[in-house]
Design a protein around this motif. Sequence first.
Motif, PDB file in Angstrom:
ATOM      1  N   GLU A 265       0.774  -1.095  -0.044  1.00 15.38           N
ATOM      2  CA  GLU A 265      -0.284   0.027  -0.091  1.00 15.38           C
ATOM      3  C   GLU A 265       0.934   1.253  -0.033  1.00 15.38           C
ATOM      4  OE1 GLU A 265      -2.569  -0.177   3.313  1.00 15.38           O
ATOM      5  OE2 GLU A 265      -3.327  -2.279   2.952  1.00 15.38           O
ATOM      6  N   ILE A 266       2.025   1.164   0.541  1.00 17.80           N
ATOM      7  CA  ILE A 266       2.972   2.216   0.779  1.00 17.80           C
ATOM      8  C   ILE A 266       4.082   2.625  -0.209  1.00 17.80           C
ATOM      9  CG2 ILE A 266       4.471   3.268   2.487  1.00 17.80           C
ATOM     10  CD1 ILE A 266       2.761   2.116   4.610  1.00 17.80           C
TER      11      ILE A 266
ATOM     12  N   THR B   7      10.868   7.052  -4.204  1.00 11.78           N
ATOM     13  CA  THR B   7      12.429   7.526  -3.967  1.00 11.78           C
ATOM     14  C   THR B   7      13.566   6.624  -4.320  1.00 11.78           C
ATOM     15  OG1 THR B   7      12.446   6.571  -1.684  1.00 11.78           O
ATOM     16  CG2 THR B   7      11.650   8.670  -1.804  1.00 11.78           C
ATOM     17  N   THR B   8      14.473   6.577  -4.337  1.00  7.32           N
ATOM     18  CA  THR B   8      15.852   5.837  -4.432  1.00  7.32           C
ATOM     19  C   THR B   8      15.781   4.839  -3.556  1.00  7.32           C
ATOM     20  OG1 THR B   8      17.256   7.328  -3.414  1.00  7.32           O
ATOM     21  CG2 THR B   8      17.328   7.534  -5.840  1.00  7.32           C
ATOM     22  N   PRO B   9      16.070   3.615  -4.079  1.00  8.69           N
ATOM     23  CA  PRO B   9      16.302   2.574  -2.965  1.00  8.69           C
ATOM     24  C   PRO B   9      17.729   2.717  -2.012  1.00  8.69           C
ATOM     25  CG  PRO B   9      17.082   1.732  -5.104  1.00  8.69           C
ATOM     26  CD  PRO B   9      16.332   2.961  -5.325  1.00  8.69           C
TER      27      PRO B   9
ATOM     28  N   ARG C 261      12.559   3.539   6.288  1.00  7.59           N
ATOM     29  CA  ARG C 261      13.322   4.510   5.669  1.00  7.59           C
ATOM     30  C   ARG C 261      12.376   5.260   4.567  1.00  7.59           C
ATOM     31  NH1 ARG C 261      17.546   1.634   4.605  1.00  7.59           N
ATOM     32  NH2 ARG C 261      16.898   1.047   2.362  1.00  7.59           N
ATOM     33  N   PHE C 262      11.819   4.158   3.551  1.00 10.09           N
ATOM     34  CA  PHE C 262      10.712   4.601   2.732  1.00 10.09           C
ATOM     35  C   PHE C 262       9.804   5.490   3.335  1.00 10.09           C
ATOM     36  CE2 PHE C 262      12.260   0.988  -0.242  1.00 10.09           C
ATOM     37  CZ  PHE C 262      12.879   1.708  -1.154  1.00 10.09           C
ATOM     38  N   TRP C 263       9.042   5.017   4.151  1.00 13.91           N
ATOM     39  CA  TRP C 263       8.031   5.487   5.010  1.00 13.91           C
ATOM     40  C   TRP C 263       8.120   6.815   5.498  1.00 13.91           C
ATOM     41  CZ3 TRP C 263       3.061   5.860   5.092  1.00 13.91           C
ATOM     42  CH2 TRP C 263       2.326   6.624   6.251  1.00 13.91           C
ATOM     43  N   THR C 264       9.307   7.042   6.445  1.00 12.52           N
ATOM     44  CA  THR C 264       9.679   8.507   6.855  1.00 12.52           C
ATOM     45  C   THR C 264      10.093   9.303   5.608  1.00 12.52           C
ATOM     46  OG1 THR C 264      12.019   7.817   7.330  1.00 12.52           O
ATOM     47  CG2 THR C 264      10.359   7.606   8.998  1.00 12.52           C
TER      48      THR C 264
END
Length: 238
Positions: free
Chosen positions: A139-140, A188-190, A163-166
């Motif tokens: 979902e995110i 965003t970048t991995p 990290r992705f969520w923030t």
Amino acid sequence: MMLVAGKPFLTVDETDVWFESLQAEEAEYRQYWSWLSESERQTAQRFVRELHRRRYAVCHGKVRLLLGHYLGIAPQAVCFGRQTLGKPFLLDASGGPHALRFNLSHSGDWMLLAAGPRELGVDIEVWDPRHDPESLAGEILAPNELEYWLTLSPAERAAAFYRFWTRKESLAKAVGSGIGIGVASIETTPGSLAKFLGLPKDCGKPSDWHLIDLDFGAGISGAMSRRRRLQSTVTESA
């Protein structure tokens, strides 16, 4: 009056990031409570648990202390307005928007406050075992983020998820839209190189924003998004 102690966790150009504990001794707590507005006190009183009430009072008391430091006024004299979707902003002596921008985030026993001249947003998340990244990732995360995330070992996935969520939440807070923006549309970048690759059209271009991962150690993730300028100088407190 209680003075600002210590230094910002991070300074980027003219923007300071403060990483502060929400634990306080009784005398400190009473001081923070005394600085709150009547509206803030009413909000605090609505918390059922004393722990949450104290965290709220300490958090908003510290916000007033730190912002008052920048403005050169007493903590209780700091005044706020709110944008249409609820993002708070500072008011100047005439009652109009102040040039200083700020953003607040809190999680568990910690708070994060950023203040500077450009639009910005911050997010902090204490990893919560009640949140299951395996069920939330779809979902995110954007498709490319999810593809990367699925290549990670189970032990690596929690850190990557937060990290992705923030990162996404910091951008949503910077533009003042909250998670209603559709966080899966923020890409965003991995890995550890923080950069926006794709944004909803209302957020501008990815190159408009400077994205910074904030390292608080194991079990806590954070990020800041701020309007970009041509050159940046980063310093971090020891």
